[in-house]
Design an enzyme around this catalytic site. Structure first.
Site, short mmCIF file in Angstrom:
data_model
loop_
_atom_site.label_atom_id
_atom_site.label_comp_id
_atom_site.label_asym_id
_atom_site.label_seq_id
_atom_site.Cartn_x
_atom_site.Cartn_y
_atom_site.Cartn_z
CD GLU A 56 -2.33 1.39 2.79
OE1 GLU A 56 -2.36 2.51 3.33
OE2 GLU A 56 -2.78 0.36 3.32
CG HIS A 75 14.60 -6.32 3.33
ND1 HIS A 75 15.41 -6.68 4.40
CD2 HIS A 75 14.18 -7.49 2.79
CE1 HIS A 75 15.46 -7.99 4.49
NE2 HIS A 75 14.71 -8.51 3.53
CD GLU A 118 16.69 -10.28 0.83
OE1 GLU A 118 17.68 -10.99 1.04
OE2 GLU A 118 15.70 -10.24 1.59
#
Length: 141
Positions: A56, A75, A118
């Site tokens: 979101e 992350h 990542e």
């Protein structure tokens, strides 16, 4: 219980959507604006079968200064079919590869707002390959 989404605050919604959709390859699945609350929400997903997780993006219209990057947020992580091809496509579109996939398995990039992302190779790591194997890290990731 089921996982729904991760919320990220962004200063420039168009720039954030460009990064996550045009460069990273996610899909915008819905958007909601609130004139009274002075914000817009954009929900993004991978579009992959069985993957209900979403991001979101929250754009508060009156936020002019960058948001502070808190260490409580680590992350986002995405599995990719070919880590080298993904990183090359991102690099060609102007995205810095902060932690190159030297090991054929993992790389890190950042969104325009500084969110760390990542990228992980699906399955076993790919064989080490240049130019990635000899690239150094850049900045923080």
């Amino acid at each position: 219980m089921r996982y729904l989404h991760t919320m990220l605050r962004v200063r420039d919604l168009d720039e954030a959507v460009d990064f996550f959709v045009q460069k990273l390859g996610l899909r915008e699945v819905r958007r909601r604006e609130s004139a009274s609350g002075r914000f817009t929400l954009a929900f993004l997903s991978t579009g992959a079968d069985g993957d209900a997780a979403q991001i979101e993006l929250t754009h508060n219209w009156d936020q002019m200064e960058p948001y502070a990057t808190g260490r409580f947020f680590g992350h986002l992580a995405y599995e990719v079919d070919d880590i080298y091809a993904t990183c090359e496509r991102l690099r060609a579109s102007g995205v810095a590869i902060l932690r190159p996939p030297r090991d054929g398995h993992m790389a890190f990039i950042k969104s325009p707002d500084g969110h760390s992302i990542e990228l992980l190779q699906r399955g076993d790591p790919l064989d080490k390959r240049e130019p990635w194997a000899s690239m150094s890290n850049q900045g923080e990731w």
